[in-house]
Design a protein around this motif. Structure first.
Motif, mmCIF file in Angstrom:
data_model
loop_
_atom_site.group_PDB
_atom_site.id
_atom_site.type_symbol
_atom_site.label_atom_id
_atom_site.label_comp_id
_atom_site.label_asym_id
_atom_site.label_seq_id
_atom_site.Cartn_x
_atom_site.Cartn_y
_atom_site.Cartn_z
ATOM 1 N N GLY A 92 0.805 -1.222 0.000
ATOM 2 C CA GLY A 92 0.000 0.000 0.000
ATOM 3 C C GLY A 92 0.832 1.263 0.000
ATOM 4 N N ILE A 93 0.821 1.964 1.145
ATOM 5 C CA ILE A 93 1.390 3.311 1.184
ATOM 6 C C ILE A 93 2.867 3.388 0.759
ATOM 7 C CG2 ILE A 93 -0.274 4.327 2.787
ATOM 8 C CD1 ILE A 93 1.549 3.701 5.122
ATOM 9 N N GLY A 94 3.615 2.297 0.948
ATOM 10 C CA GLY A 94 5.043 2.344 0.598
ATOM 11 C C GLY A 94 5.330 2.173 -0.883
ATOM 12 N N LYS A 154 10.700 12.475 10.584
ATOM 13 C CA LYS A 154 9.384 11.847 10.449
ATOM 14 C C LYS A 154 9.180 10.964 11.675
ATOM 15 C CE LYS A 154 8.604 13.393 6.219
ATOM 16 N NZ LYS A 154 7.440 14.268 5.917
ATOM 17 N N GLN A 155 7.917 10.749 12.058
ATOM 18 C CA GLN A 155 7.688 9.861 13.215
ATOM 19 C C GLN A 155 6.562 8.875 12.949
ATOM 20 O OE1 GLN A 155 6.606 12.145 16.704
ATOM 21 N NE2 GLN A 155 4.583 12.658 15.920
ATOM 22 N N PHE A 156 6.550 7.828 13.753
ATOM 23 C CA PHE A 156 5.542 6.748 13.696
ATOM 24 C C PHE A 156 5.559 6.036 12.334
ATOM 25 C CE2 PHE A 156 2.888 9.924 16.387
ATOM 26 C CZ PHE A 156 3.595 9.606 17.532
ATOM 27 N N TYR A 366 -4.343 5.584 12.423
ATOM 28 C CA TYR A 366 -3.457 5.784 11.272
ATOM 29 C C TYR A 366 -4.194 5.809 9.941
ATOM 30 C CZ TYR A 366 -2.263 0.630 11.198
ATOM 31 O OH TYR A 366 -2.238 -0.726 11.169
ATOM 32 N N GLU A 367 -3.493 6.412 8.985
ATOM 33 C CA GLU A 367 -4.064 6.761 7.671
ATOM 34 C C GLU A 367 -5.233 7.736 7.870
ATOM 35 O OE1 GLU A 367 -3.764 3.943 4.672
ATOM 36 O OE2 GLU A 367 -2.160 2.867 5.691
ATOM 37 N N GLY A 368 -5.150 8.547 8.934
ATOM 38 C CA GLY A 368 -6.150 9.584 9.214
ATOM 39 C C GLY A 368 -7.104 9.173 10.315
HETATM 40 C C1 LIG Z 1 0.101 2.156 14.295
HETATM 41 C C2 LIG Z 1 0.413 3.404 13.550
HETATM 42 C C3 LIG Z 1 1.142 3.331 12.371
HETATM 43 C C4 LIG Z 1 1.452 4.506 11.665
HETATM 44 N N1 LIG Z 1 2.203 4.413 10.526
HETATM 45 C C5 LIG Z 1 2.504 5.534 9.821
HETATM 46 C C6 LIG Z 1 3.308 5.453 8.634
HETATM 47 O O1 LIG Z 1 3.700 4.372 8.182
HETATM 48 N N2 LIG Z 1 3.629 6.611 7.996
HETATM 49 C C7 LIG Z 1 3.206 7.839 8.438
HETATM 50 O O2 LIG Z 1 3.531 8.836 7.797
HETATM 51 N N3 LIG Z 1 2.463 7.945 9.571
HETATM 52 C C8 LIG Z 1 2.097 6.825 10.272
HETATM 53 N N4 LIG Z 1 1.352 6.909 11.424
HETATM 54 C C9 LIG Z 1 0.991 8.227 11.927
HETATM 55 C C10 LIG Z 1 -0.497 8.545 11.776
HETATM 56 O O3 LIG Z 1 -0.831 8.727 10.435
HETATM 57 C C11 LIG Z 1 -0.804 9.772 12.653
HETATM 58 O O4 LIG Z 1 -0.655 9.349 13.990
HETATM 59 C C12 LIG Z 1 -2.199 10.305 12.429
HETATM 60 O O5 LIG Z 1 -2.305 10.910 11.169
HETATM 61 C C13 LIG Z 1 -2.603 11.308 13.499
HETATM 62 O O6 LIG Z 1 -1.621 12.270 13.680
HETATM 63 P P1 LIG Z 1 -1.087 12.631 15.157
HETATM 64 O O7 LIG Z 1 -0.793 11.357 15.860
HETATM 65 O O8 LIG Z 1 0.008 13.621 15.004
HETATM 66 O O9 LIG Z 1 -2.326 13.285 15.887
HETATM 67 P P2 LIG Z 1 -2.810 14.794 15.747
HETATM 68 O O10 LIG Z 1 -2.885 15.198 14.336
HETATM 69 O O11 LIG Z 1 -1.990 15.632 16.658
HETATM 70 O O12 LIG Z 1 -4.288 14.697 16.308
HETATM 71 C C14 LIG Z 1 -4.602 14.662 17.715
HETATM 72 C C15 LIG Z 1 -6.110 14.655 17.855
HETATM 73 O O13 LIG Z 1 -6.677 15.870 17.316
HETATM 74 C C16 LIG Z 1 -7.664 15.548 16.353
HETATM 75 N N5 LIG Z 1 -7.638 16.565 15.300
HETATM 76 C C17 LIG Z 1 -6.557 16.990 14.611
HETATM 77 N N6 LIG Z 1 -6.925 17.919 13.701
HETATM 78 C C18 LIG Z 1 -8.261 18.080 13.819
HETATM 79 C C19 LIG Z 1 -9.236 18.879 13.151
HETATM 80 N N7 LIG Z 1 -8.897 19.740 12.191
HETATM 81 N N8 LIG Z 1 -10.532 18.790 13.541
HETATM 82 C C20 LIG Z 1 -10.886 17.919 14.526
HETATM 83 N N9 LIG Z 1 -10.016 17.124 15.192
HETATM 84 C C21 LIG Z 1 -8.722 17.204 14.847
HETATM 85 C C22 LIG Z 1 -7.272 14.184 15.830
HETATM 86 O O14 LIG Z 1 -8.382 13.521 15.260
HETATM 87 C C23 LIG Z 1 -6.785 13.510 17.094
HETATM 88 O O15 LIG Z 1 -7.889 13.039 17.815
HETATM 89 C C24 LIG Z 1 1.017 5.764 12.142
HETATM 90 C C25 LIG Z 1 0.258 5.830 13.329
HETATM 91 C C26 LIG Z 1 -0.048 4.677 14.021
HETATM 92 C C27 LIG Z 1 -0.858 4.771 15.271
#
Ligand SMILES: Cc1cc2nc3c(=O)[nH]c(=O)nc-3n(C[C@H](O)[C@H](O)[C@H](O)COP(=O)(O)OP(=O)(O)OC[C@H]3O[C@@H](n4cnc5c(N)ncnc54)[C@H](O)[C@@H]3O)c2cc1C
Length: 384
Positions: A92-94, A154-156, A366-368
């Motif tokens: 997928g994403i990769g 980058k993280q996670f 993840y993925e939003g």
């Molecule tokens: C198991 C796992 C695997 C992952 N793998 C990858 C990967 O391979 N590559 C990659 O790039 N990322 C990856 N991620 C990261 C993941 O995509 C992010 O954690 C996710 O997009 C949320 O970002 P954040 O953790 O910074 O939370 P934040 O964006 O800080 O959000 C915190 C909270 O605020 C809410 N929020 C934020 N903005 C708004 C808004 N405008 N309106 C209402 N609510 C809002 C969110 O819904 C959430 O509840 C992974 C995450 C997990 C848990």
């Protein structure tokens, strides 16, 4: 929908179900302790072609349609979710950014190795200050002679510790940013200036690692921009199209887990709980079970319908978000309800329900996140 699948595919699906029951289920609890999938299992997944489900046959993959691919995910997520995650980024994403927008040369160089499971692919978008708000990324890429120089963190990033190739989203024009100023790069492990941090300690998906990925004056050849130099500035679009499909996959994973949880509840109800319960209590449990069945049926229709829409060339942005929210929230509700049915047994770390409960919670992030999916859905509804 499932009945429309070919006999050949049905055989493959059953082979995977058998693999899940015979090979993956027995190691599921040990993986939670070791936080690592055994190498033997990864080799078996390679041999089954599981790293190239969605990669077209001409690039060495199995060339499954979307609906076939999600059916396989449903099977694999009937056990510890880390197995699906291990193959998920390569399918997928990769890899999809390279498939959708890469040059022919890039496709020929990377996709066959990814499909064979020889090179794990990962996707690096999220940053400490840019998760949901992906447009806020600050990792930069500056062209210097015949190299791009990347700086940022980058993280996670899933599978970063095993990845050989990363799709990295970085800012190439600070003024334009998400409107033509973000590009997608192919970065290979071993390129100077790339380093991987230690694995995050997560509540679930313990056998699938996420790590920090750091770029410190990381040198990437000029031609490693996805699609070549004429695609500079188009990386945000690439990232978003990759995520559309990713959201369907998340829906399928949640559905597979929910189905498994319901089956475990049925077994429990049939074998244990009924004895000694009053008629009223039995009916209450049956109602819980019926609600699980209703939600799973609805989720499956939504998922298959959207996958079929994608296979017929439809735009699924809003629908994929609907599927992700519905399926992942449904799986969490079902896992919670299963704990009511299993009570203390379901809370033991030796019980599959306990693992699935923790795993499905992560699908909502993840993925939003669910909130971000709802924003996408509302935006699309208001546009119509
Ligand atoms: C198991 C796992 C695997 C992952 N793998 C990858 C990967 O391979 N590559 C990659 O790039 N990322 C990856 N991620 C990261 C993941 O995509 C992010 O954690 C996710 O997009 C949320 O970002 P954040 O953790 O910074 O939370 P934040 O964006 O800080 O959000 C915190 C909270 O605020 C809410 N929020 C934020 N903005 C708004 C808004 N405008 N309106 C209402 N609510 C809002 C969110 O819904 C959430 O509840 C992974 C995450 C997990 C848990």
């Amino acid at each position: 929908m499932a009945s429309a699948m070919s006999e050949e595919f049905e055989k493959f699906r059953l082979k995977i179900r058998n693999f899940v029951e015979k090979e993956l289920d027995p190691v599921s609890i040990k993986i939670e302790q070791d936080t690592k999938i055994p190498d033997k299992i990864v080799d078996q997944m390679r041999q089954l072609g599981l790293f190239g489900l969605s990669i077209p046959k001409e690039y060495g993959g199995l060339g499954l349609s979307t609906i076939e691919e999600i059916t396989i995910y449903e099977e694999i997520t009937r056990t510890n979710a880390c197995h699906r995650s291990r193959i998920g980024t390569s399918n997928g994403i990769g890899s999809m950014g390279i498939l959708y927008d890469g040059t022919e040369e890039q496709k020929r160089k990377y996709l066959p190795r990814i499909a064979a499971g020889e090179w794990t692919a990962a996707f690096a978008l999220t940053e400490p200050d840019a998760g949901s708000d992906a447009a806020n990324i600050s990792t930069s890429a500056v062209l210097k002679d015949d190299h791009w120089v990347l700086n940022g963190t980058k993280q996670f990033i899933t599978n970063a510790d095993t990845a050989r190739v990363f799709t990295v989203i970085a800012v190439t024009d600070e003024q334009k940013r998400a409107r033509g100023g973000v590009s997608a790069f192919i970065v290979e492990q071993g390129m100077p200036g790339l380093s991987i941090g230690s694995a995050d300690l997560k509540m679930g998906l313990k056998g699938s690692h996420t790590n920090e990925v750091v770029f410190k004056d990381c040198q990437v050849p000029k031609e490693n921009i996805i699609g070549g130099m004429e695609k500079v500035g188009e990386g945000f679009k690439t990232a978003m199209s990759v995520l559309d499909k990713g959201r369907l996959s998340m829906g399928a994973c949640a559905l597979g887990a929910a189905q498994k949880i319901m089956e475990l509840c049925i077994e429990k109800i049939k074998n244990k709980i009924i004895e000694g319960l009053q008629k009223k209590e039995i009916q209450a449990i049956q109602f819980d079970l019926a609600d699980m069945g209703i939600q799973i049926y609805a989720a499956r229709q939504m998922l298959y319908n959207t996958a079929s829409l994608r296979d017929h060339g439809g735009n699924i942005t809003a629908e994929a978000s609907m599927v992700k929210v519905f399926c992942t929230e449904m799986a969490s509700r079902i896992a919670e309800k299963a704990i009511d049915i299993f009570e203390m047994d379901g809370c033991l770390t030796s019980n599959q329900i306990e693992i699935l409960l923790r795993d499905v919670r992560l699908y909502r992030i993840y993925e939003g996140t669910s909130e971000i999916q709802r924003i996408i859905i509302a935006r699309n509804l208001l546009k119509k």
